[in-house]
Enzyme design. Structure first.
Site, PDB file in Angstrom:
ATOM      1  N   TYR A   1       0.824  -1.205   0.000  1.00 46.55           N
ATOM      2  CA  TYR A   1       0.000   0.000   0.000  1.00 46.55           C
ATOM      3  C   TYR A   1       0.864   1.263   0.000  1.00 46.55           C
ATOM      4  CZ  TYR A   1      -4.088   2.835   0.052  1.00 46.55           C
ATOM      5  OH  TYR A   1      -5.035   3.748  -0.342  1.00 46.55           O
TER       6      TYR A   1
ATOM      7  N   LEU B   1     -11.244  -0.001   5.814  1.00 42.67           N
ATOM      8  CA  LEU B   1     -12.589  -0.563   5.983  1.00 42.67           C
ATOM      9  C   LEU B   1     -12.972  -1.407   4.786  1.00 42.67           C
ATOM     10  CD1 LEU B   1     -14.711   2.448   7.286  1.00 42.67           C
ATOM     11  CD2 LEU B   1     -14.245   0.328   8.468  1.00 42.67           C
TER      12      LEU B   1
END
Ligand code: NAD
Length: 404
Positions: A235, A274
Site C-alpha cells: 500500500y 474498511l
C-alpha cells in the site's frame, strides 16, 4: 424478481435494492442520533454513491442539513440485470432526503470527463446561488481517461523496488495462503498515479474556480490511507501509495490558490481501513482488515464509514479546534484509533499466528464477509430476501432529468 448474490472474485455482480436501502437508512439514523451541527450548506460530493463518499453525503445532508449534489458512475437495472449497489444507495438516499425536505440531486457518469464536470457546473449555476462551500473528492477507480489528452491509464496494486511475499486470505473460502506480487515498473507507477493521484481533483477544483461557483472559505477534502508497516509494501510504499503522495501534494498546491482567492483550504483526510468495494480489491489488505476488525471490536473502538465521517466533520473540519486532528504533514488523521500502538501490536501478534485453521478464532473474517455482502445489500438484518422485488428503482433527480 428474487435477487441472490453472485460473487466473482472481489466483486458481487448483483445488488439488492431493499438491502441497500436498509444500509442507507441505518447510516442516516446514526447521523440523526448525533444531533444537528453547524457547518457547510452547499456540498458537492464526487464519488458519492458508496463507501466514504456516500457516508460524506449522508453526514452533510442529515447532520448539517446541507444541500448536496452527488456525482458517481453507477449502473441502472436493465432486463434481468440488477442495478449496481451505488445506484440503489443513491435512490434510497435521495428519496429520504426529499421526504425530509433536503435538496439532493445526482449526476451519473464519468467524473474524469470534461462533460460531467461541465454538467455539474451547469447544475450548480442553475440551483445554487452563493457557491459551493465544501467539495469532497472520494473517487476510487481502476482506470481513468485523461479528458485533455485522451490517454487511458490503468492502475495496478503492486509493490515498488522488489517483489513482496506475505499472507493473504480468500474471503469466500477462508483460505490463508502466501501471495507473491511482482514489483511494478515505471510505466505502471505512472499509470496508477494518473488514476488515483491528485490530477483529476485539481482539474475539478480548477474548473469550479474558473466557473466562479466556489464560496468564500471553501474547503475541499480528498481521502487517503496510510496503514501499518505490515501493508506498506503493497500500500503506502507501493504504486497506490505513490498516487496518495501525489494526492497529498495536490492538497498543498490547491491550498495556495484557494487561500489566495477564497481564504479556502484543500485537505487530505487519512481514513481507517474498511471493507469497501475499493479495498476488497487490494491483496493482503482484507486479511489485515479482518484482524483489525477483531481487535478494534474487542476494544470497543470499531467504526464504519459513517462513524468515521461524522468524526471527520464534527471533530475535524467543523470543530472549534479544527486543527486538533492534523498531523505534522497537515493531514487530518481519523485513522488515529486504527494506528494506536495497542491496536497495532495486537495485530502484529495475530498476523504471525494466523492460518487457515485458526482464521475464525484469530480474526473477524465472518464480520468481514458479512460486510462484503452488505456492500451489495445482502445479509442485511431485517431484510427478507425471499420476497419478489422490483429491481428497476429510479433515482428521483436522474429520472427527472431524463424526462426533461
Ligand atoms: P468505493 O469503491 O466505495 O467508492 C468509489 C466511488 O467512486 C463510488 O461512488 C463510485 O461510483 C465512484 N466512481 C468510481 N469511478 C468513477 C468515475 N469514473 N466517475 C464517477 N464516479 C466514479 O471506494 P472507497 O473505499 O469509499 O474509496 C473512496 C476514497 O477513500 C478513495 O480515495 C480511497 O483510497 C479512500 N480510502 C479508502 C479506505 C478503505 O479502506 N476503503 C481507507 C482510506 C481511504
Amino acid at each position: 424478481m428474487i435477487i441472490e448474490p453472485k460473487v466473482r472474485g472481489f466483486i458481487c455482480t448483483t445488488s439488492h435494492p431493499l438491502g441497500c436501502q436498509a444500509n442507507v437508512l441505518q447510516q442516516i439514523n446514526y447521523v440523526e442520533k448525533q444531533g444537528l451541527a453547524t457547518g457547510p450548506k452547499k456540498v458537492l460530493v464526487i464519488g458519492a454513491s458508496t463507501g466514504y463518499g456516500l457516508a460524506s453525503r449522508i453526514v452533510a445532508s442529515f447532520g448539517y442539513r446541507a444541500e448536496t449534489i452527488g456525482v458517481f458512475f453507477e449502473r441502472a437495472a436493465a432486463g434481468k440485470r440488477t442495478a449496481s449497489a451505488g445506484w440503489y444507495n443513491s435512490a434510497a438516499f435521495e428519496s429520504e432526503a426529499n421526504a425530509k425536505g433536503l435538496y439532493a440531486k445526482s449526476i451519473n457518469g464519468d467524473a474524469f470527463s470534461n462533460e460531467i464536470k461541465q454538467q455539474t457546473i451547469d447544475l450548480i449555476k442553475q440551483d445554487w446561488s452563493g457557491g459551493v462551500d465544501l467539495v469532497i473528492y472520494s473517487l476510487a477507480s481502476p482506470r481513468r481517461t485523461n479528458p485533455n489528452t485522451g490517454e487511458t491509464f490503468n492502475s495496478v496494486l503492486k509493490p515498488i523496488g522488489q517483489a513482496f511475499k506475505n499472507k493473504t486470505v480468500n474471503v469466500m473460502t477462508n483460505e490463508v495462503s502466501e501471495i507473491e506480487i511482482e514489483s511494478a515498473n515505471e510505466d505502471e507507477i505512472n499509470h496508477t498515479v494518473n488514476v488515483m493521484g491528485g490530477d483529476d481533483w485539481a482539474l475539478w477544483m480548477n474548473a469550479l474556480m474558473e466557473a466562479n461557483v466556489l464560496a468564500q472559505n471553501v474547503r475541499t477534502v480528498a481521502y487517503s490511507y496510510v496503514g501499518p508497516e505490515l501493508t506498506y509494501p503493497v500500500y503506502r510504499n507501493g504504486t497506490i501509495g505513490r498516487a496518495k503522495e501525489h494526492l497529498e501534494q495536490t492538497a498543498h498546491d490547491l491550498t495556495k490558490t484557494l487561500q489566495a482567492r477564497y481564504d479556502g483550504k484543500a485537505l487530505v483526510s487519512v481514513n481507517k481501513g474498511l471493507v469497501t468495494q475499493a479495498s476488497a480489491a487490494i491483496p493482503v489488505v482484507p486479511l489485515y482488515i479482518s484482524l483489525l476488525y477483531s481487535v478494534m471490536k474487542a476494544k470497543g473502538i470499531h467504526e464504519g464509514c459513517i462513524e468515521q465521517i461524522w468524526r471527520l466533520f464534527n471533530n475535524g473540519l467543523y470543530a472549534a479546534n479544527s486543527d486538533s486532528l492534523l498531523d505534522a504533514k497537515g493531514r487530518v488523521r481519523i485513522d488515529d484509533w486504527e494506528m494506536r500502538d495497542d491496536v497495532q501490536e495486537e495485530i502484529v501478534k495475530r498476523w504471525q499466528q494466523v492460518t487457515t485453521n485458526n482464521l475464525e478464532q484469530v480474526s473477524d473474517i465472518a464480520g468481514y464477509r458479512q460486510e462484503f455482502y452488505q456492500l451489495f445489500g445482502f445479509d442485511v438484518p431485517g431484510v427478507s430476501y425471499q420476497q419478489d422485488v422490483d429491481a428497476d428503482v429510479a433515482i428521483p433527480s436522474i429520472e427527472e432529468q431524463s424526462l426533461v
